[in-house]
Enzyme design. Structure first.
Site, PDB file in Angstrom:
ATOM      1  N   HIS A  17     -30.127  48.437  50.569  1.00  9.06           N
ATOM      2  CA  HIS A  17     -31.212  48.198  51.530  1.00  9.06           C
ATOM      3  C   HIS A  17     -32.179  47.153  50.977  1.00  9.06           C
ATOM      4  O   HIS A  17     -32.606  46.246  51.697  1.00  9.06           O
ATOM      5  CB  HIS A  17     -32.020  49.481  51.787  1.00  9.06           C
ATOM      6  CG  HIS A  17     -31.293  50.564  52.497  1.00  9.06           C
ATOM      7  ND1 HIS A  17     -31.228  51.845  52.001  1.00  9.06           N
ATOM      8  CD2 HIS A  17     -30.621  50.581  53.672  1.00  9.06           C
ATOM      9  CE1 HIS A  17     -30.547  52.608  52.840  1.00  9.06           C
ATOM     10  NE2 HIS A  17     -30.157  51.861  53.861  1.00  9.06           N
ATOM     11  N   LYS A  41     -30.548  63.819  63.108  1.00 10.70           N
ATOM     12  CA  LYS A  41     -30.246  63.809  61.678  1.00 10.70           C
ATOM     13  C   LYS A  41     -31.123  64.813  60.946  1.00 10.70           C
ATOM     14  O   LYS A  41     -32.250  65.080  61.341  1.00 10.70           O
ATOM     15  CB  LYS A  41     -30.482  62.413  61.085  1.00 10.70           C
ATOM     16  CG  LYS A  41     -29.461  61.388  61.506  1.00 10.70           C
ATOM     17  CD  LYS A  41     -29.659  60.102  60.732  1.00 10.70           C
ATOM     18  CE  LYS A  41     -28.565  59.096  61.040  1.00 10.70           C
ATOM     19  NZ  LYS A  41     -28.710  57.885  60.233  1.00 10.70           N
ATOM     20  N   ARG A  90     -22.204  46.358  55.062  1.00  9.57           N
ATOM     21  CA  ARG A  90     -21.573  46.517  53.753  1.00  9.57           C
ATOM     22  C   ARG A  90     -20.113  46.111  53.796  1.00  9.57           C
ATOM     23  O   ARG A  90     -19.590  45.534  52.860  1.00  9.57           O
ATOM     24  CB  ARG A  90     -21.655  47.974  53.295  1.00  9.57           C
ATOM     25  CG  ARG A  90     -23.051  48.442  52.989  1.00  9.57           C
ATOM     26  CD  ARG A  90     -23.061  49.920  52.763  1.00  9.57           C
ATOM     27  NE  ARG A  90     -22.661  50.570  54.018  1.00  9.57           N
ATOM     28  CZ  ARG A  90     -22.712  51.858  54.242  1.00  9.57           C
ATOM     29  NH1 ARG A  90     -23.104  52.674  53.306  1.00  9.57           N
ATOM     30  NH2 ARG A  90     -22.354  52.361  55.402  1.00  9.57           N
ATOM     31  N   SER A 128     -26.686  55.684  51.296  1.00  4.25           N
ATOM     32  CA  SER A 128     -27.644  56.758  51.011  1.00  4.25           C
ATOM     33  C   SER A 128     -26.923  58.085  50.801  1.00  4.25           C
ATOM     34  O   SER A 128     -27.307  58.878  49.937  1.00  4.25           O
ATOM     35  CB  SER A 128     -28.663  56.877  52.146  1.00  4.25           C
ATOM     36  OG  SER A 128     -29.485  55.737  52.199  1.00  4.25           O
TER      37      SER A 128
END
Length: 162
Positions: A17, A41, A90, A128
């Site tokens: 990030h 979430k 990514r 994460s």
């Protein structure tokens, strides 16, 4: 003034990030790093903890603002007079979902642009979720997250690292 928003859950912020944030901050007059509150979430860190980690990590960047929001990202952009959404990629597997989200945002608000930045190869494997798992089992977090975030992960899991 060109304003961009980099939305995410940042639970926690990783060096991947940070790579995207640093590069996006060079491209825009102002970059808003905004935690999107998602009721679907279950984050490890509270909103306040995540805001704290972002503030501490990004405190030396004068054109970066830290914020949070609920609801649609495009509505947040309108409220902030921002024109661009920043998204990090990514791997090719990230692209399909991000592409669909960008098209949806464009349909909702035609003037909103999404800019995709590919993370540096050295961070392409960091997520994460992976960071939280490494921390949970007491693994080494060096190079995965900023130092302050490592400290907060160690506190959360009460585990020693390397």
């Amino acid at each position: 003034m060109r304003i961009a928003v980099y939305p995410g859950s940042f639970d926690p912020i990783t060096n991947g990030h940070l790579d995207i944030i640093e590069r996006a901050a060079e491209l825009f007059d102002r970059l808003i790093v905004a935690i999107a509150k998602n009721p679907m979430k279950k984050p490890l860190f509270t909103l306040e903890e995540r805001l704290d980690m972002l503030r501490e990590t990004l405190k030396y960047y004068p054109n970066i603002e830290i914020d949070s929001f609920e609801g649609l990202t495009v509505n947040y952009l309108k409220a902030k007079n921002a024109q661009v959404i920043i998204r990090g990629l990514r791997a090719i597997s990230d692209f399909e979902n991000e592409f669909m989200m960008a098209l949806t945002n464009k349909k909702l608000v035609p003037w909103v642009e999404t800019i995709f930045l590919m993370t540096k190869a050295e961070y392409s494997f960091i997520s994460s979720s992976a960071v939280k798992e490494v921390a949970m089992y007491g693994g080494c977090l060096k190079g995965l997250v900023p130092e302050y975030v490592e400290l907060k992960l160690r506190e959360k899991f009460q585990k020693e690292g390397c």
